[in-house]
Design an enzyme around this catalytic site. Structure first.
Site: not given
Length: 418
Positions: A197, A325, A354
């Site tokens: 991320s 996502d 995610h």
């Protein structure tokens, strides 16, 4: 027509109705959910290496049958991993940075020795070494004989700030110092890095901006669930209702992280106003962008974004993204750019959320899609005996130098850098 179908459906016995729903669900799952991932990369040595050495890329991804919706994958992945993956017993090292700040480096070296390859892992927005998705990757690496060191950003991992500075997605100065430090410990050509991320943004910007340094120290890199276009990513996470709830949770985590930093209490930082932030963008506008010298939060996001920097990366980089996502819409994933890239390959699964990527009827095992792909890639990049990957890297970099018309000194470096 639909009215007729609905009336017929309502007249059926309840168990018939339930059966039809189940059948429809199963059909939908097999047709729309279970798919082989896309691998976006230019035809050439790197793409061929990936297909030849990573079996997972040739297989369909089977998301957990009852939990394939993107937000469900995101939330349940966190819950299930936190319940089933035990805490890792790390060896902690405190690294003092050039400006006097400190970061915690947590080493997992069980069943490894000083000659074992190593992977630097960068957690997400407020993540640290005991975050469930980090433990998933740590155990996946350790099971195949790879050492891991988790780089906890300033103010995280239980450390107090020594200087009035935190971290952001566009700044890779701290990572640069960490990479140089770890590379002094790990055998040459045996160091990799992975970012998840926001950690993927930091790593990606490091690879693009400090490409010569990165290539001198890193043999391979990987990023997972990175928000490629930060503008679109923040807009996506603010969409009502479920996305917005996830965004509020992250914004609250940021506020809590900042509130623990006593060093800011005697500065001009408006802590009370920041604590009221409901979105990540509000927090970045009031704090992050100002702390790192940006005139506007959009300037920060433009500098942090990664989708337009693939052409500057010369370390082999494998990326994993999900088409659903909630932190990054599909149209923001730079698939076309990856298809022209010799060094960057993007794996796009149809589902996964995610940092989710759950699979199996009950995804309680440590080995999951995300960890398996991670281990397969770094095993072949860092542990391989034939030096095939090193040869590919040399050839790729020679082509990169020629394509970008770099000075002849850079061309000469290809003879000994890898």
């Amino acid at each position: 027509m639909f009215d007729v179908i609905f009336k017929c459906f309502t007249k059926l016995p309840s168990w018939h109705s339930i059966g039809l729903v189940i059948v429809a669900y199963v059909i939908y799952y097999f047709i729309q959910v279970v798919k082989r991932p896309i691998l976006a990369c230019s035809d050439g040595a790197f793409k061929q290496f990936l297909y030849s050495n990573i079996p997972t890329l040739e297989m369909k991804y089977w998301p957990t049958f009852w939990c394939f919706e993107s937000r469900a994958q995101t939330v349940f992945a966190s819950i299930i991993r936190s319940k089933n993956i035990p805490n890792v017993k790390y060896r902690r090292e405190i690294l003092t940075l050039s400006d006097g700040g400190e970061v915690a480096l947590d080493w997992m070296e069980e069943n490894c020795d000083e000659e074992s390859p190593c992977i630097i892992i960068l957690p997400g927005l407020t993540g640290e070494s005991q975050a469930e998705y980090i433990k998933c990757l740590v155990y996946a690496a350790n099971n195949v004989g790879l050492r891991v060191v988790v780089f906890n950003n300033r103010g995280l991992g239980g450390l107090t700030l020594k200087t009035p500075r935190l971290y952001c997605a566009s700044n890779c100065e701290d990572l640069s110092e960490v990479v140089r430090h770890v590379s002094d410990i790990v055998p040459r050509k045996k160091l990799g890095a992975a970012g998840i991320s926001m950690g993927g943004l930091i790593l990606g910007n490091y690879l693009a901006r400090k490409k010569d340094e990165a290539r001198d120290h890193l043999a391979a890199a990987k990023i997972i669930s990175v928000p490629w276009d930060v503008h679109k990513g923040t807009a996506s996470i603010e969409k009502p209702i479920l996305n917005n709830l996830l965004g509020r949770h992250l914004a609250n985590s940021l506020c809590k992280t900042l509130s623990r930093c006593d060093i800011f209490k005697d500065t001009d930082v408006d802590m009370e106003r920041i604590k009221m932030c409901k979105t990540i963008k509000e927090f970045d506008a009031l704090f992050t962008s100002k702390q790192f010298g940006y005139a506007h939060v959009d300037d920060y996001y433009s500098d942090a974004t990664l989708h337009n920097k693939l052409d500057n990366i010369c370390v082999p980089l494998l990326c994993l993204s999900a088409a659903d996502d909630p932190f990054q819409p599909l149209d923001a994933i730079p698939i076309k750019a990856a298809e022209r890239s010799t060094h960057v390959a993007i794996v796009v699964t149809a589902r996964g959320g995610h940092i989710g990527f759950l699979e199996g009827w009950w995804p309680s095992s440590k080995e999951q899609y995300m960890g398996r792909l991670f281990a397969e890639y770094f095993t072949n990049a860092l542990l391989e005996k034939t030096e095939e990957f090193q040869k590919i890297t040399q050839d790729l970099y020679a082509a990169f130098v020629n394509k970008h018309h770099l000075p002849s000194s850079s061309k000469q470096q290809t003879e000994f850098s890898f």
